[in-house]
Enzyme design. Structure first.
Site: not given
Ligand code: IMP
Ligand code: MG
Length: 181
Positions: A101, A105, A133, A154, A167
């Site tokens: 991954e 987050d 994070k 972000f 990207r």
């Molecule tokens: P989670 O399900 O909240 O853990 O989110 C994970 C997904 O959110 C990652 O695969 C990213 O695609 C997106 N994401 C979370 N934070 C960021 C960031 O700071 N920049 C870009 N994408 C993020």
């Molecule tokens: Mg992602």
């Protein structure tokens, strides 16, 4: 990268840092999976740069596959609902799966995906994330391999996007707030 650099407030993980992360994690994974049947599964699209670089430092026979889950769209915060958009092609039975991954987050995406794949008789499931994070975790999930932690900002580049852009930045940077606020 003059045009894209203008939108970045700070470089958080440089190209050199990324190289060192890939070398370190590649060596660790080579050691840990040497007697296993490794299938590396990248979560599209954010993990592609990391996955292609990292696997070149894993000195083992391995297979690769991909899956795609629903993304944030143009927002910088998770909606909380995760959906599979493209599934993997390989039957998981007998494989030791390493999920790749871009960033961990809230943890909802990886929780959902790892639960889904463990229900399909994989021998084991491990998680490797380039960035973490930890301050934003809402579900209980501890990755097996982490490139590095980042602050609650972000971030974009090296696969990570904002609204499908940035990207192709060769490093990880914090996006200027004025771009998304
Ligand atoms: P989670 O399900 O909240 O853990 O989110 C994970 C997904 O959110 C990652 O695969 C990213 O695609 C997106 N994401 C979370 N934070 C960021 C960031 O700071 N920049 C870009 N994408 C993020
Ligand atoms: Mg992602």
């Amino acid at each position: 990268m003059k045009n894209l650099n203008n939108d970045i407030s700070e470089v958080l993980v440089s190209e050199q840092d990324l190289k060192e992360i890939n070398v370190r994690l590649g060596a660790q994974i080579t050691q840990d999976f040497k007697d296993k049947n490794l299938l590396v599964v990248g979560i599209l699209k954010g993990s592609i740069y990391f996955m292609t670089d990292l696997t070149r430092y894993i000195d083992l026979p391995l297979k690769i596959d991909f899956l795609a889950v629903s993304s944030y769209g143009g927002s910088t915060r998770s909606s909380g609902s995760v959906k599979i958009i493209k599934d993997i092609d390989i039957d998981l039975e007998g494989y030791d799966v390493l999920l790749i991954e871009d960033i961990l987050d809230s943890g909802r995406t990886l929780k959902y995906v790892s639960n889904l794949l463990s229900a399909r008789n994989a021998k084991s499931i491990s998680i490797c994330t380039l960035l973490d994070k930890p301050a934003r975790r809402v579900v209980d999930l501890t990755p097996d391999y982490v490139g590095c932690d980042v602050p609650d900002e972000f971030v974009v580049g090296y696969g990570l996007d904002y609204d499908q852009k940035y990207r192709n930045l060769p490093y990880i940077g914090a996006l200027k707030r004025e771009i998304y606020e």
